[in-house]
Design a protein around this motif. Sequence first.
Motif, mmCIF file in Angstrom:
data_model
loop_
_atom_site.group_PDB
_atom_site.id
_atom_site.type_symbol
_atom_site.label_atom_id
_atom_site.label_comp_id
_atom_site.label_asym_id
_atom_site.label_seq_id
_atom_site.Cartn_x
_atom_site.Cartn_y
_atom_site.Cartn_z
ATOM 1 N N ALA A 35 7.132 76.195 92.186
ATOM 2 C CA ALA A 35 6.778 76.868 91.001
ATOM 3 C C ALA A 35 5.484 77.797 91.446
ATOM 4 C CB ALA A 35 6.476 76.156 89.748
ATOM 5 N N LEU A 94 2.266 75.473 79.016
ATOM 6 C CA LEU A 94 3.434 76.358 79.348
ATOM 7 C C LEU A 94 4.537 76.431 78.216
ATOM 8 C CD1 LEU A 94 3.547 75.384 83.294
ATOM 9 C CD2 LEU A 94 2.850 77.647 82.101
ATOM 10 N N SER A 95 4.497 74.983 77.718
ATOM 11 C CA SER A 95 5.606 74.640 76.736
ATOM 12 C C SER A 95 5.137 75.675 75.453
ATOM 13 C CB SER A 95 5.702 73.327 76.484
ATOM 14 O OG SER A 95 6.174 72.618 77.701
ATOM 15 N N CYS A 110 12.638 83.522 81.604
ATOM 16 C CA CYS A 110 11.568 82.782 81.940
ATOM 17 C C CYS A 110 11.327 82.924 83.479
ATOM 18 C CB CYS A 110 12.076 81.365 81.769
ATOM 19 S SG CYS A 110 10.790 79.837 82.241
ATOM 20 N N CYS A 112 9.539 80.730 85.278
ATOM 21 C CA CYS A 112 8.904 79.655 85.362
ATOM 22 C C CYS A 112 8.937 79.345 86.814
ATOM 23 C CB CYS A 112 9.552 78.456 84.632
ATOM 24 S SG CYS A 112 9.564 78.719 82.728
ATOM 25 N N ASP A 125 14.577 74.819 78.514
ATOM 26 C CA ASP A 125 13.478 75.203 79.363
ATOM 27 C C ASP A 125 12.408 74.118 78.781
ATOM 28 O OD1 ASP A 125 14.111 77.285 81.151
ATOM 29 O OD2 ASP A 125 14.151 78.551 79.225
ATOM 30 N N ASN A 129 10.533 70.889 80.780
ATOM 31 C CA ASN A 129 9.045 70.704 80.664
ATOM 32 C C ASN A 129 8.709 69.217 80.096
ATOM 33 O OD1 ASN A 129 8.687 73.079 81.780
ATOM 34 N ND2 ASN A 129 7.404 73.879 79.928
#
Length: 184
Positions: A35, A94-95, A110, A112, A125, A129
């Motif tokens: 990532a 991030l969530s 996203c 991500c 998504d 996570n």
Amino acid sequence: MDLRAPVDGQLVTLSFVDGLGYACALLLAGVFVRAGAAKLARPATTAAGFAALGVPVAARAARAVPLVELLCAVALIGAPRAGGGAGLVLLAGLSVVLVRALRAGWAVPCNCFGTARAEPVSTTDLVRNALLAGLAAVSLADTHPTVPGPMAVVVAVGAFAAGLVALATLRRRSRPGHAQAGTP
């Protein structure tokens, strides 16, 4: 399942999943490297994706987040408990961004993993996570790098693979126009 065996004249308990926490830490480190590197490789795309998700100071975040992901990966490898804790905090942050976009009804992709998808952010998504947070939580079990036992590797890799299959299935089923089984 545990086994009691003599080690250096002492009877100790050997677990068949010794090193499971570290195996999970290594898997999560790989995800964070992927990532972070992908975001660093495309800074303009990352910044645009962050801006679309409503991230404040998106250009700065586009430089900082991938570095934090890479630092988490290093921590997971060198100190799995600390890295797991940092990973949990990062994934929670991030969530929050994803939840905010979902609640606002924003149909934005996203970024991500550094590339924009055509599909907008979805609950899939968040499930991803949560699965990654599960790896981070299990990594808290090991305080230092250790060679994972074979069963720990099988369990960690098997769970990771099952998670990938589940995510692919969720993503496919959540696409518009996907016909459910048994429907014309």
